[in-house]
Design a protein around this motif. Structure first.
Motif, mmCIF file in Angstrom:
data_model
loop_
_atom_site.group_PDB
_atom_site.id
_atom_site.type_symbol
_atom_site.label_atom_id
_atom_site.label_comp_id
_atom_site.label_asym_id
_atom_site.label_seq_id
_atom_site.Cartn_x
_atom_site.Cartn_y
_atom_site.Cartn_z
ATOM 1 N N MET A 1 0.857 -1.171 0.000
ATOM 2 C CA MET A 1 0.000 0.000 0.000
ATOM 3 C C MET A 1 0.899 1.229 0.000
ATOM 4 O O MET A 1 1.914 1.272 0.655
ATOM 5 C CB MET A 1 -0.902 -0.006 1.220
ATOM 6 C CG MET A 1 -1.811 1.161 1.236
ATOM 7 S SD MET A 1 -3.353 1.091 2.159
ATOM 8 C CE MET A 1 -3.012 0.267 3.639
ATOM 9 N N GLY A 2 0.521 2.226 -0.759
ATOM 10 C CA GLY A 2 1.308 3.442 -0.830
ATOM 11 C C GLY A 2 0.421 4.654 -0.979
ATOM 12 O O GLY A 2 -0.796 4.556 -1.070
ATOM 13 N N GLU A 3 1.053 5.793 -1.008
ATOM 14 C CA GLU A 3 0.355 7.058 -1.175
ATOM 15 C C GLU A 3 0.168 7.333 -2.663
ATOM 16 O O GLU A 3 1.029 7.032 -3.479
ATOM 17 C CB GLU A 3 1.177 8.193 -0.569
ATOM 18 C CG GLU A 3 1.339 8.102 0.934
ATOM 19 C CD GLU A 3 0.144 8.648 1.679
ATOM 20 O OE1 GLU A 3 -0.446 9.642 1.220
ATOM 21 O OE2 GLU A 3 -0.192 8.079 2.710
ATOM 22 N N ALA A 4 -0.965 7.922 -3.018
ATOM 23 C CA ALA A 4 -1.236 8.294 -4.408
ATOM 24 C C ALA A 4 -1.350 9.805 -4.501
ATOM 25 O O ALA A 4 -1.851 10.455 -3.590
ATOM 26 C CB ALA A 4 -2.526 7.646 -4.893
ATOM 27 N N ASP A 5 -0.862 10.362 -5.587
ATOM 28 C CA ASP A 5 -1.062 11.774 -5.883
ATOM 29 C C ASP A 5 -2.294 11.865 -6.769
ATOM 30 O O ASP A 5 -2.414 11.138 -7.760
ATOM 31 C CB ASP A 5 0.142 12.354 -6.623
ATOM 32 C CG ASP A 5 1.389 12.386 -5.752
ATOM 33 O OD1 ASP A 5 1.245 12.648 -4.543
ATOM 34 O OD2 ASP A 5 2.484 12.146 -6.280
ATOM 35 N N ILE A 6 -3.228 12.739 -6.408
ATOM 36 C CA ILE A 6 -4.472 12.875 -7.167
ATOM 37 C C ILE A 6 -4.582 14.310 -7.657
ATOM 38 O O ILE A 6 -4.519 15.253 -6.868
ATOM 39 C CB ILE A 6 -5.694 12.507 -6.301
ATOM 40 C CG1 ILE A 6 -5.550 11.068 -5.812
ATOM 41 C CG2 ILE A 6 -6.983 12.701 -7.086
ATOM 42 C CD1 ILE A 6 -6.556 10.662 -4.775
ATOM 43 N N VAL A 7 -4.734 14.465 -8.978
ATOM 44 C CA VAL A 7 -4.853 15.781 -9.590
ATOM 45 C C VAL A 7 -5.920 15.686 -10.679
ATOM 46 O O VAL A 7 -5.844 14.828 -11.549
ATOM 47 C CB VAL A 7 -3.509 16.242 -10.209
ATOM 48 C CG1 VAL A 7 -3.675 17.571 -10.910
ATOM 49 C CG2 VAL A 7 -2.418 16.315 -9.159
ATOM 50 N N ASN A 8 -6.902 16.566 -10.618
ATOM 51 C CA ASN A 8 -7.956 16.626 -11.644
ATOM 52 C C ASN A 8 -8.608 15.273 -11.913
ATOM 53 O O ASN A 8 -8.838 14.888 -13.047
ATOM 54 C CB ASN A 8 -7.406 17.202 -12.945
ATOM 55 C CG ASN A 8 -6.987 18.639 -12.804
ATOM 56 O OD1 ASN A 8 -7.554 19.395 -12.026
ATOM 57 N ND2 ASN A 8 -5.964 19.029 -13.532
ATOM 58 N N GLY A 9 -8.866 14.526 -10.864
ATOM 59 C CA GLY A 9 -9.566 13.254 -11.004
ATOM 60 C C GLY A 9 -8.702 12.106 -11.483
ATOM 61 O O GLY A 9 -9.190 11.012 -11.746
ATOM 62 N N THR A 10 -7.393 12.324 -11.616
ATOM 63 C CA THR A 10 -6.471 11.281 -12.048
ATOM 64 C C THR A 10 -5.500 11.001 -10.910
ATOM 65 O O THR A 10 -5.074 11.903 -10.209
ATOM 66 C CB THR A 10 -5.682 11.743 -13.292
ATOM 67 O OG1 THR A 10 -6.612 12.038 -14.329
ATOM 68 C CG2 THR A 10 -4.717 10.693 -13.770
ATOM 69 N N TYR A 11 -5.170 9.727 -10.734
ATOM 70 C CA TYR A 11 -4.247 9.389 -9.662
ATOM 71 C C TYR A 11 -2.944 8.835 -10.224
ATOM 72 O O TYR A 11 -2.891 8.324 -11.340
ATOM 73 C CB TYR A 11 -4.864 8.366 -8.702
ATOM 74 C CG TYR A 11 -5.037 6.988 -9.307
ATOM 75 C CD1 TYR A 11 -4.029 6.048 -9.213
ATOM 76 C CD2 TYR A 11 -6.200 6.641 -9.977
ATOM 77 C CE1 TYR A 11 -4.172 4.793 -9.780
ATOM 78 C CE2 TYR A 11 -6.353 5.395 -10.537
ATOM 79 C CZ TYR A 11 -5.333 4.468 -10.431
ATOM 80 O OH TYR A 11 -5.475 3.238 -10.993
#
Length: 79
Positions: A1-11
């Protein structure tokens, strides 16, 4: 499990996956002369195999409150 970057509905997230299709990719490719038609064809087959395997990989992305933002294939067949 890791962290996701989310920008404009995209990860975007980095995940480690042991892909069966890539375990022997170097061996498959080394059977052919570099740059040859056979080498390029084998490379394309490796890509097709890897894409097929990745479409079966499932991911689940949560926001910081624990709400599921995405639950499905890591990539779809048209990616």
């Amino acid at each position: 499990m890791g962290e996701a970057d989310i920008v404009n509905g995209t990860y975007a997230a980095e995940i480690a996956v042991d892909m069966v299709s890539l375990r022997d990719a170097n061996g498959r490719l080394s059977l052919h002369e570099a740059g040859s038609e056979e080498s390029r064809a084998e490379f394309e087959r490796v890509l097709v195999d890897a894409r097929r395997e990745m479409t079966r990989l499932k991911v689940r992305v949560y926001d910081s409150a624990g709400t599921v933002l995405y639950d499905g294939a890591a990539i779809n067949a048209t990616d």
